[in-house]
Design a protein around this motif. Sequence first.
Motif, mmCIF file in Angstrom:
data_model
loop_
_atom_site.group_PDB
_atom_site.id
_atom_site.type_symbol
_atom_site.label_atom_id
_atom_site.label_comp_id
_atom_site.label_asym_id
_atom_site.label_seq_id
_atom_site.Cartn_x
_atom_site.Cartn_y
_atom_site.Cartn_z
ATOM 1 N N GLY A 1 15.241 50.798 27.729
ATOM 2 C CA GLY A 1 16.554 50.996 28.319
ATOM 3 C C GLY A 1 16.658 52.338 29.023
ATOM 4 N N THR A 2 17.720 52.468 29.808
ATOM 5 C CA THR A 2 17.970 53.702 30.558
ATOM 6 C C THR A 2 19.241 54.359 30.040
ATOM 7 N N PHE A 3 19.114 55.595 29.644
ATOM 8 C CA PHE A 3 20.259 56.379 29.179
ATOM 9 C C PHE A 3 20.740 57.222 30.346
ATOM 10 N N VAL A 4 22.043 57.178 30.616
ATOM 11 C CA VAL A 4 22.609 57.931 31.738
ATOM 12 C C VAL A 4 23.517 59.037 31.197
ATOM 13 N N LEU B 1 15.681 58.543 31.295
ATOM 14 C CA LEU B 1 16.891 59.336 31.133
ATOM 15 C C LEU B 1 17.307 59.783 32.522
ATOM 16 N N ILE B 2 18.487 59.375 32.943
ATOM 17 C CA ILE B 2 18.998 59.783 34.246
ATOM 18 C C ILE B 2 20.155 60.761 34.039
ATOM 19 N N ILE B 3 20.050 61.915 34.683
ATOM 20 C CA ILE B 3 21.150 62.878 34.695
ATOM 21 C C ILE B 3 21.711 62.884 36.112
ATOM 22 N N LYS B 4 22.990 62.566 36.220
ATOM 23 C CA LYS B 4 23.585 62.549 37.550
ATOM 24 C C LYS B 4 24.868 63.358 37.558
ATOM 25 N N ARG B 5 25.069 64.050 38.656
ATOM 26 C CA ARG B 5 26.276 64.865 38.817
ATOM 27 C C ARG B 5 27.450 63.965 39.183
ATOM 28 N N ILE B 6 28.569 64.202 38.511
ATOM 29 C CA ILE B 6 29.788 63.445 38.767
ATOM 30 C C ILE B 6 30.893 64.417 39.141
ATOM 31 N N ALA B 7 31.577 64.156 40.227
ATOM 32 C CA ALA B 7 32.697 65.006 40.610
ATOM 33 C C ALA B 7 33.790 64.915 39.557
ATOM 34 N N PRO B 8 34.459 66.021 39.237
ATOM 35 C CA PRO B 8 35.517 65.983 38.221
ATOM 36 C C PRO B 8 36.569 64.913 38.491
ATOM 37 N N THR B 9 36.854 64.655 39.757
ATOM 38 C CA THR B 9 37.871 63.664 40.093
ATOM 39 C C THR B 9 37.416 62.238 39.807
ATOM 40 N N SER B 10 36.117 62.028 39.646
ATOM 41 C CA SER B 10 35.579 60.687 39.409
ATOM 42 C C SER B 10 35.135 60.472 37.963
ATOM 43 N N ALA B 11 35.154 61.534 37.159
ATOM 44 C CA ALA B 11 34.549 61.487 35.828
ATOM 45 C C ALA B 11 35.233 60.481 34.905
ATOM 46 N N LYS C 1 35.138 55.414 31.708
ATOM 47 C CA LYS C 1 35.806 54.175 31.308
ATOM 48 C C LYS C 1 35.028 52.937 31.739
ATOM 49 N N ALA C 2 34.353 53.042 32.872
ATOM 50 C CA ALA C 2 33.591 51.897 33.389
ATOM 51 C C ALA C 2 32.215 51.763 32.753
ATOM 52 N N GLY C 3 31.856 52.693 31.881
ATOM 53 C CA GLY C 3 30.547 52.629 31.239
ATOM 54 C C GLY C 3 29.409 53.019 32.153
ATOM 55 N N GLU C 4 29.702 53.797 33.203
ATOM 56 C CA GLU C 4 28.654 54.210 34.128
ATOM 57 C C GLU C 4 27.777 55.313 33.540
ATOM 58 N N VAL C 5 28.267 55.974 32.501
ATOM 59 C CA VAL C 5 27.489 57.004 31.829
ATOM 60 C C VAL C 5 27.522 56.738 30.327
ATOM 61 N N ASP C 6 26.462 57.155 29.637
ATOM 62 C CA ASP C 6 26.374 56.964 28.189
ATOM 63 C C ASP C 6 26.856 58.184 27.417
ATOM 64 N N ILE D 1 21.893 51.044 21.240
ATOM 65 C CA ILE D 1 21.992 49.903 20.326
ATOM 66 C C ILE D 1 22.477 48.646 21.053
ATOM 67 N N SER D 2 22.606 48.744 22.384
ATOM 68 C CA SER D 2 23.035 47.591 23.178
ATOM 69 C C SER D 2 22.426 47.695 24.562
ATOM 70 N N GLU D 3 22.090 46.530 25.142
ATOM 71 C CA GLU D 3 21.523 46.511 26.489
ATOM 72 C C GLU D 3 22.541 46.986 27.518
ATOM 73 N N LYS D 4 23.809 46.619 27.303
ATOM 74 C CA LYS D 4 24.845 46.946 28.276
ATOM 75 C C LYS D 4 25.801 47.987 27.701
ATOM 76 N N PRO D 5 26.302 48.866 28.546
ATOM 77 C CA PRO D 5 27.264 49.856 28.058
ATOM 78 C C PRO D 5 28.606 49.223 27.727
ATOM 79 N N ALA D 6 29.314 49.836 26.794
ATOM 80 C CA ALA D 6 30.677 49.402 26.484
ATOM 81 C C ALA D 6 31.604 49.814 27.614
ATOM 82 N N VAL D 7 32.535 48.939 27.958
ATOM 83 C CA VAL D 7 33.505 49.188 29.028
ATOM 84 C C VAL D 7 34.904 49.227 28.426
#
Length: 617
Positions: free
Chosen positions: A61-64, A273-283, A288-293, A607-613
């Motif tokens: 799996g990929t952890f974000v 392991l992916i580390i990505k920068r997120i703008a504060p306005t989008s965080a 909530k959308a489960g785009e990050v772990d 513990i899951s293939e898909k992130p919780a949303v």
Amino acid sequence: MSKSLKVAAFLCAVMMVLASCGGKTGQKQTARTGSDTEADKTLKLMFPQMIEREGSTIKGGTFVYGFVYDTPWKGVFNTFLYQDNPTYEVMRPRIGKFMTDGPNHEIKDSYCVMTFDREAKTATYHINEKLTWSDGVPVTAEDIIFVYECVGHPDYTGVRYDSDYENVVGMVEYHKGEAKTISGVKKIDDKTVEVTFKNFFPGILWGAGITYDAEPYHYLKDIPLTEMASHDRVRKTPLSCGPFVINSMVEGDILEYVPNPYWYGRKIAIDKLIIKRIAPTSAAAAIKAGEVDAVQFKADLYDQFVELDDEGKTVFDENGKPKMKVDNIDIVGNIENTYTYIGFKFGTWNKEKEMCEMFPDGGKFKDKALRQAIGYAMDNDGINAIYYHGLRVTANSFITPYHPGFYDVSRKGYSYDPDKAKQLLDKAGYKDVDGDGYRETPDGKPLKINFMFMSGSDVSAPIANYYIQNWKDVGLNVALNDGRLIEFNAFYDKLQDDDPTVEMYSAAWGVGSNPEPTGLYGKVAQFNLERWVNDKNEELLAKITSGDAFDEAFRAQAYRDWDENILEEAPAIPTAYRMKLYAVNKRTKSWDQQFVTDWDWCDLALISEKPAVNMMK
């Protein structure tokens, strides 16, 4: 710059080299609150310091990991060359825990074990036999010596060469170009390095004059030091001896890590392991959308996840826990090893003499009464309540609760007292001569203060304006530099370059594991951004670093005396201690932010293939 611009690291040593990342026992841990910690003296911890969830770990799996920031990181992936905290934070999976800290943030065994000999004035590195760079080359003594020789080199323009490194035998001669090697740094064998000091003082046990990371000599040795920070081997393809190595990147925005194929420690469960920068306005939307772990977020996003009342205070449920507005995350938190402060500029950095020099006339803030009045005029309690929902508290000391053995909870510091501020100004002769509502200097000249404040969140501008109004209320004319907030990188460039437009500023220090303050407030410290030089301060710093300070009672008193003096002199005003908060998706197996822990990036698991949303509205 939090652990970013970290001044010193860690203490003492145990004799065993661990064969794994941090030596974790594998026993199940339960979530803990901060109720049994020294931190409770100043800040109630509303969230657990760590979580470990039920459920079987999936394979791969990929952890974000989301890094919330409004500007790209600089990306100098080298521990003696980087200067910005964002770069440090995003390269931590590459570094791992070369050394760890114990209950009092003392050096503890990890990839490297330190032993100390007070009589011989030596510290000895013992590198784990299995520790290997990501290209298959073993980590050796040369990788430690290389760091010393780069930091001490005459061409080094970074910020880590200071009095602690000058305490290494032969370092000054090497730095001046009078010697080809550092006589006090010796290779004993391929896995052992001995460092000899001129003066063996307690700070060495916390890492003063000790490098707490290695860098690959074989990979970087042919690059001129003046070109190293911009070289692809540092910026794009750095080697790693930690659990992960950079596989690809979008510069300043995304890092894709994969397991280091030569990692010797605990088995890594994830594929990427992916580390990505997120703008504060989008965080908030990304969480909530489960785009990050997992993501560290600031207090300005708190109301997106936790219910607040009309006064901005946290609402608690029937079990006494903060009432959540989202159901796909848990919040993990602890006190940061950080304090925010207001600093005053007193001079410049003399590059030739390598020391701070104060302005000949003392500068705009030569009068202690003016500095103290600025401190008492600041309503930090109001800012903490209004903009941070109680997740910060007014700082009362230059020593943080992160160092419970040295922190004094009874210290008064600068509480909000505008009447006292006015009295100080009146007595010192700062009066409104022309009736415009602002005070003039004691000799009748206009007094206008430039105030540099950093951008970065939605509350940055309101807080800056709140402070400016505080000072206006006591008759001080303060305005933002150039009438605007300053982006992070430009902010610290201006400070370090002693931009003459900078007079007063708001910043933060990550204090590292070593509480010893010479690296921030000593006259030969480049991190002394105020450029403040004070004879009594130097005398008190010398007591902290003296041989007498091996005595615990003497050492504690020396810290108290130093703190009392710097609060009185007020070259800076500590403003807040703050909580670090992480939103952790419910598919994440564990996340640990305890002060003392062996948890590391190699422990990431899902513990899951898909992130919780989030399903709550």
